[in-house]
Design a protein around this motif. Structure first.
Motif, PDB file in Angstrom:
ATOM      1  N   VAL A   1       3.105  12.275  -0.461  1.00 45.28           N
ATOM      2  CA  VAL A   1       4.394  12.767  -0.551  1.00 45.28           C
ATOM      3  C   VAL A   1       4.726  12.054   0.905  1.00 45.28           C
ATOM      4  CG1 VAL A   1       5.667  14.575  -0.061  1.00 45.28           C
ATOM      5  CG2 VAL A   1       3.560  14.462  -1.608  1.00 45.28           C
ATOM      6  N   ALA A   2       4.005  12.008   2.189  1.00 48.18           N
ATOM      7  CA  ALA A   2       4.618  10.947   3.109  1.00 48.18           C
ATOM      8  C   ALA A   2       5.516   9.743   3.429  1.00 48.18           C
ATOM      9  CB  ALA A   2       3.379  10.893   4.186  1.00 48.18           C
ATOM     10  N   ALA A   3       4.615   8.694   1.978  1.00 45.91           N
ATOM     11  CA  ALA A   3       4.541   7.532   1.626  1.00 45.91           C
ATOM     12  C   ALA A   3       5.867   7.741   0.469  1.00 45.91           C
ATOM     13  CB  ALA A   3       3.594   7.016   0.547  1.00 45.91           C
ATOM     14  N   ALA A   4       6.198   8.919  -0.013  1.00 42.04           N
ATOM     15  CA  ALA A   4       7.376   8.442  -0.984  1.00 42.04           C
ATOM     16  C   ALA A   4       8.195   8.863   0.131  1.00 42.04           C
ATOM     17  CB  ALA A   4       7.505   9.784  -1.770  1.00 42.04           C
ATOM     18  N   TYR A   5       8.516   9.797   1.173  1.00 46.52           N
ATOM     19  CA  TYR A   5       9.272   9.887   2.412  1.00 46.52           C
ATOM     20  C   TYR A   5       9.869   8.576   3.162  1.00 46.52           C
ATOM     21  CZ  TYR A   5      10.540  14.666   2.223  1.00 46.52           C
ATOM     22  OH  TYR A   5      11.096  15.855   2.101  1.00 46.52           O
ATOM     23  N   ALA A   6       8.789   7.976   2.944  1.00 47.61           N
ATOM     24  CA  ALA A   6       8.391   6.394   3.863  1.00 47.61           C
ATOM     25  C   ALA A   6       9.404   5.437   2.410  1.00 47.61           C
ATOM     26  CB  ALA A   6       7.478   5.758   3.939  1.00 47.61           C
TER      27      ALA A   6
ATOM     28  N   LEU B   1       5.282   9.624 -10.519  1.00 52.69           N
ATOM     29  CA  LEU B   1       6.341   9.848  -9.728  1.00 52.69           C
ATOM     30  C   LEU B   1       6.004  11.696  -9.569  1.00 52.69           C
ATOM     31  CD1 LEU B   1       9.466   8.206 -12.094  1.00 52.69           C
ATOM     32  CD2 LEU B   1       7.833   7.302 -10.157  1.00 52.69           C
ATOM     33  N   SER B   2       4.994  11.926  -9.083  1.00 55.17           N
ATOM     34  CA  SER B   2       5.088  13.269  -8.875  1.00 55.17           C
ATOM     35  C   SER B   2       4.703  13.293  -7.886  1.00 55.17           C
ATOM     36  CB  SER B   2       3.475  13.439  -9.176  1.00 55.17           C
ATOM     37  OG  SER B   2       2.512  12.736  -8.639  1.00 55.17           O
ATOM     38  N   ASN B   3       5.003  12.665  -6.835  1.00 56.79           N
ATOM     39  CA  ASN B   3       5.126  12.401  -5.146  1.00 56.79           C
ATOM     40  C   ASN B   3       6.315  12.074  -5.485  1.00 56.79           C
ATOM     41  OD1 ASN B   3       2.125  12.012  -4.336  1.00 56.79           O
ATOM     42  ND2 ASN B   3       2.146  10.336  -4.768  1.00 56.79           N
ATOM     43  N   PHE B   4       7.140  11.577  -5.945  1.00 56.12           N
ATOM     44  CA  PHE B   4       8.919  12.066  -6.203  1.00 56.12           C
ATOM     45  C   PHE B   4       9.646  13.437  -5.575  1.00 56.12           C
ATOM     46  CE2 PHE B   4       7.958   6.976  -5.579  1.00 56.12           C
ATOM     47  CZ  PHE B   4       8.735   7.127  -4.311  1.00 56.12           C
TER      48      PHE B   4
ATOM     49  N   GLN C   1       0.798  -0.727  -0.123  1.00 60.19           N
ATOM     50  CA  GLN C   1       0.283   0.287  -0.003  1.00 60.19           C
ATOM     51  C   GLN C   1       1.637   1.054   0.016  1.00 60.19           C
ATOM     52  OE1 GLN C   1      -2.737  -0.483   3.096  1.00 60.19           O
ATOM     53  NE2 GLN C   1      -3.882  -1.709   2.032  1.00 60.19           N
ATOM     54  N   THR C   2       1.985   0.992   0.885  1.00 63.92           N
ATOM     55  CA  THR C   2       2.986   2.097   0.756  1.00 63.92           C
ATOM     56  C   THR C   2       3.733   2.695  -0.550  1.00 63.92           C
ATOM     57  OG1 THR C   2       3.344   1.927   3.148  1.00 63.92           O
ATOM     58  CG2 THR C   2       5.172   3.482   1.893  1.00 63.92           C
ATOM     59  N   LEU C   3       3.974   1.188  -1.095  1.00 64.29           N
ATOM     60  CA  LEU C   3       4.837   1.542  -2.059  1.00 64.29           C
ATOM     61  C   LEU C   3       4.087   2.270  -3.767  1.00 64.29           C
ATOM     62  CD1 LEU C   3       6.729  -2.179  -2.176  1.00 64.29           C
ATOM     63  CD2 LEU C   3       7.196   0.811  -1.946  1.00 64.29           C
ATOM     64  N   TRP C   4       2.625   1.603  -2.978  1.00 65.59           N
ATOM     65  CA  TRP C   4       1.240   2.249  -4.230  1.00 65.59           C
ATOM     66  C   TRP C   4       1.131   3.119  -4.184  1.00 65.59           C
ATOM     67  CZ3 TRP C   4      -0.717   1.675  -8.735  1.00 65.59           C
ATOM     68  CH2 TRP C   4      -1.534   2.684  -9.927  1.00 65.59           C
ATOM     69  N   LEU C   5       0.832   4.089  -2.168  1.00 63.75           N
ATOM     70  CA  LEU C   5       0.448   5.506  -2.710  1.00 63.75           C
ATOM     71  C   LEU C   5       1.733   6.144  -2.882  1.00 63.75           C
ATOM     72  CD1 LEU C   5      -0.959   5.240   1.075  1.00 63.75           C
ATOM     73  CD2 LEU C   5      -1.980   6.719  -0.781  1.00 63.75           C
ATOM     74  N   ALA C   6       2.965   6.028  -2.670  1.00 68.51           N
ATOM     75  CA  ALA C   6       4.062   7.043  -3.095  1.00 68.51           C
ATOM     76  C   ALA C   6       4.441   6.828  -4.787  1.00 68.51           C
ATOM     77  CB  ALA C   6       5.372   6.110  -2.769  1.00 68.51           C
ATOM     78  N   THR C   7       3.638   6.061  -5.950  1.00 66.66           N
ATOM     79  CA  THR C   7       4.226   6.068  -6.831  1.00 66.66           C
ATOM     80  C   THR C   7       2.588   6.006  -8.080  1.00 66.66           C
ATOM     81  OG1 THR C   7       3.521   3.632  -6.987  1.00 66.66           O
ATOM     82  CG2 THR C   7       6.170   4.224  -6.659  1.00 66.66           C
ATOM     83  N   SER C   8       1.882   6.833  -7.381  1.00 69.95           N
ATOM     84  CA  SER C   8       0.587   6.677  -7.788  1.00 69.95           C
ATOM     85  C   SER C   8      -0.001   7.790  -7.628  1.00 69.95           C
ATOM     86  CB  SER C   8      -0.217   5.774  -7.379  1.00 69.95           C
ATOM     87  OG  SER C   8      -0.516   5.750  -6.552  1.00 69.95           O
ATOM     88  N   GLU C   9      -1.267   8.459  -7.994  1.00 69.79           N
ATOM     89  CA  GLU C   9      -1.954  10.018  -8.582  1.00 69.79           C
ATOM     90  C   GLU C   9      -2.875   9.494  -8.738  1.00 69.79           C
ATOM     91  OE1 GLU C   9      -1.006  14.161  -8.307  1.00 69.79           O
ATOM     92  OE2 GLU C   9       0.547  13.257 -10.018  1.00 69.79           O
ATOM     93  N   ALA C  10      -4.236  10.155  -8.466  1.00 70.18           N
ATOM     94  CA  ALA C  10      -5.211   9.597  -8.963  1.00 70.18           C
ATOM     95  C   ALA C  10      -5.879   8.409  -8.932  1.00 70.18           C
ATOM     96  CB  ALA C  10      -5.581  10.727  -9.601  1.00 70.18           C
ATOM     97  N   GLY C  11      -5.297   7.273  -8.694  1.00 71.97           N
ATOM     98  CA  GLY C  11      -5.354   6.151  -9.069  1.00 71.97           C
ATOM     99  C   GLY C  11      -4.794   5.466 -10.345  1.00 71.97           C
ATOM    100  N   VAL C  12      -3.472   6.394 -10.595  1.00 74.52           N
ATOM    101  CA  VAL C  12      -2.551   6.583 -11.518  1.00 74.52           C
ATOM    102  C   VAL C  12      -1.057   6.353 -11.343  1.00 74.52           C
ATOM    103  CG1 VAL C  12      -3.052   7.174 -13.803  1.00 74.52           C
ATOM    104  CG2 VAL C  12      -4.302   7.577 -13.637  1.00 74.52           C
ATOM    105  N   PRO C  13      -0.571   5.234 -12.151  1.00 74.75           N
ATOM    106  CA  PRO C  13       1.233   4.982 -12.017  1.00 74.75           C
ATOM    107  C   PRO C  13       1.775   6.308 -12.074  1.00 74.75           C
ATOM    108  CG  PRO C  13       0.598   3.697 -12.737  1.00 74.75           C
ATOM    109  CD  PRO C  13      -0.550   4.160 -12.378  1.00 74.75           C
TER     110      PRO C  13
END
Length: 283
Positions: free
Chosen positions: A252-257, A44-47, A30-42
């Motif tokens: 973004v929090a998931a990206a930090y994690a 890298l905007s969070n990073f 779930q953390t990996l998906w949160l970090a690498t997706s936005e609005a359900g679409v893969p």
């Protein structure tokens, strides 16, 4: 007929596998998906947002500096404490019990203890003022004094986490056969020779475990930093906390994690490579 006992090992480990899947693998996915997706679409905007964060560079630098300051100091102190305990016959258990008291204190409680010592109206200022060393209260934990704030956090973290390293080192020292040391002394080997040629090679498994555990925990430092400095000394976990709780941006929090996890994995692989353990050379 098939041997029903062949399934027994799998049945025995099934509860632990289920526990890991439910409380580790699923949250990790779930953390990996949160970090690498936005609005359900893969994506890298969070990073990109994480890298563009105002405190990203400072938090990354402070986290690495704390790790570099804390881990070697804890390792050296753990070696010294373990060597002292190994030479004590009477009261050894009492000494170990006293030294391991910080393990029973949570990170936040440890930070609050040191806050009561180092804050403006704390015990340290009171002692220095009563001795006439300072004429007024000194501010140790302000953003205006980043050096003393960093030193205070490093000292508090060293005090809190050295005990776990010491326990691992003591366990490794206890595995060294006394015959090895006695033979080295008979042949005239000095302390440094015994340490580098006997002690250090034989405690590599314990040393490897201690380094991996303590480095990973150092990269995750947060409560002590938050207690003493708040946001005056940004660290990676602190930024993840800010983005999740204050900014309500879980991506973004998931990206930090994920970044913290990747740094920890890289450090672990480096220790496995540098501090190699040869099973054939172990006693």
């Amino acid at each position: 007929m098939p041997n029903n006992r062949s399934w027994m090992p799998y049945l025995l480990i099934a509860p632990s596998v289920g526990f890991l899947a439910a409380f580790f693998l699923v949250p990790l996915a779930q953390t990996l998906w949160l970090a690498t997706s936005e609005a359900g679409v893969p994506s890298l905007s969070n990073f990109r947002t994480m890298i563009g964060d105002l405190n990203f560079s400072a938090s990354l630098r402070n986290t690495f500096l704390l790790t570099l300051a804390v881990v070697p100091a804890q390792l050296a102190m753990a070696f010294a404490m373990g060597s002292m305990v190994a030479k004590v016959n009477t009261g050894r258990e009492t000494i170990l019990w006293v030294w391991t008291i910080p393990l029973g204190i949570s990170d936040l409680a440890a930070g609050l203890v040191w806050l009561s010592i180092l804050q403006n109206s704390g015990y340290l200022n009171g002692l220095l003022f009563s001795l006439g060393i300072i004429k007024q209260q000194a501010n140790w934990l302000s953003y205006q004094t980043p050096v003393t704030l960093f030193i205070a956090i490093a000292v508090a973290e060293i005090w809190r986490g050295t005990a776990i390293v010491m326990i691992i080192i003591v366990a490794g020292l206890n595995q060294i056969p006394k015959e090895f040391r006695e033979a080295a002394e008979i042949f005239g080997a000095g302390r440094w020779t015994r340490f580098t040629r006997i002690t250090l090679p034989l405690i590599r498994p314990a040393l490897q475990s201690a380094l991996i555990l303590r480095t990973v925990l150092a990269f995750e430092v947060f409560a002590v930093v938050y207690s003493l400095g708040g946001t005056n000394l940004p660290v990676l976990v602190g930024e993840a906390y800010t983005w999740q709780n204050q900014n309500q941006n879980y991506g973004v929090a998931a990206a930090y994690a994920v970044l913290i996890m990747m740094i920890s994995l890289a450090a672990t692989l480096a220790y496995l490579k540098i501090v190699k353990v040869d099973p054939e050379r172990l006693p």
